[in-house]
Motif scaffolding. Structure first.
Motif, PDB file in Angstrom:
ATOM      1  N   ARG A 105       0.821  -1.208   0.000  1.00  0.00           N
ATOM      2  CA  ARG A 105       0.000   0.000   0.000  1.00  0.00           C
ATOM      3  C   ARG A 105       0.861   1.268   0.000  1.00  0.00           C
ATOM      4  O   ARG A 105       0.571   2.235  -0.705  1.00  0.00           O
ATOM      5  N   ARG A 125      -6.998   4.821  -9.462  1.00  0.00           N
ATOM      6  CA  ARG A 125      -6.659   5.250  -8.088  1.00  0.00           C
ATOM      7  C   ARG A 125      -7.924   5.386  -7.239  1.00  0.00           C
ATOM      8  O   ARG A 125      -7.925   5.052  -6.062  1.00  0.00           O
ATOM      9  N   GLU A 179      -8.540   3.474  -3.804  1.00  0.00           N
ATOM     10  CA  GLU A 179      -8.910   4.182  -2.575  1.00  0.00           C
ATOM     11  C   GLU A 179     -10.184   3.590  -1.973  1.00  0.00           C
ATOM     12  O   GLU A 179     -10.259   3.319  -0.775  1.00  0.00           O
ATOM     13  N   HIS A 180     -11.185   3.374  -2.812  1.00  0.00           N
ATOM     14  CA  HIS A 180     -12.440   2.795  -2.322  1.00  0.00           C
ATOM     15  C   HIS A 180     -12.232   1.370  -1.825  1.00  0.00           C
ATOM     16  O   HIS A 180     -12.840   0.961  -0.839  1.00  0.00           O
ATOM     17  N   ASN A 197     -10.528   1.763   1.605  1.00  0.00           N
ATOM     18  CA  ASN A 197     -11.113   2.634   2.627  1.00  0.00           C
ATOM     19  C   ASN A 197     -12.620   2.579   2.783  1.00  0.00           C
ATOM     20  O   ASN A 197     -13.139   3.101   3.764  1.00  0.00           O
TER      21      ASN A 197
END
Length: 155
Positions: free
Chosen positions: A127, A140, A144-145, A148
């Protein structure tokens, strides 16, 4: 066939088609992310591709990941649905596709990393190393999803 991705680009060509596609957000036991370097645009991406008749969407994710990486996966949940009309992909044959991709979260269940006609490199990425590799902004967003968000994203 080479492609150019346009994302929020006012000079982008207008879409001429839409294709249902999937990608797989696959993490291993060390929380490393499975990624490929695409042969059509030389960017790093999540494995995935075009949905074919007779398949479920999760079957497409499993098939495409195996074809592009050599890694067999099990789909575990949905990351999101991505259909932003401001993301188009222009191909050298003149086709311009509007984005329509379903991203699944998955885990590896077997296989060994290997390249394909669509992937010049297959790697497990820490990561902390993600900022150092060339990834399109739309990918990206999925990454990210994937890391997170627990509720599916949709546009």
């Amino acid at each position: 066939m080479a492609r150019t991705d346009h994302f929020h680009d006012p000079d982008a060509p207008k879409a001429t088609s839409i294709v249902i596609a999937v990608c797989a957000f696959v993490t291993d036991e060390r929380d490393r992310l499975l990624m490929i370097r695409r042969t059509d645009n030389n960017l790093y991406a999540l494995p995935g591709g075009r949905h074919e008749l007779g398949e479920t969407m999760t079957e497409t994710a499993v098939r495409e990941t195996d074809e592009e990486t050599g890694i067999r996966i099990e789909v575990t949940s949905l990351v999101g649905i991505y259909s932003n009309p401001d993301h188009v992909m222009a191909y050298t044959d003149g086709e311009v596709r509007q984005e329509f991709s379903i991203c699944f979260r998955a885990r590896p269940v077997g296989g060994e990393p290997r390249t394909s006609d669509e992937s010049s490199e297959v790697l497990w990425v820490e990561r902390a190393e993600l900022d150092g590799i060339d990834v399109h902004p739309s990918i990206r967003l999925r990454i990210e999803h994937g890391f997170n968000r627990r509720d599916p994203y949709y546009t």
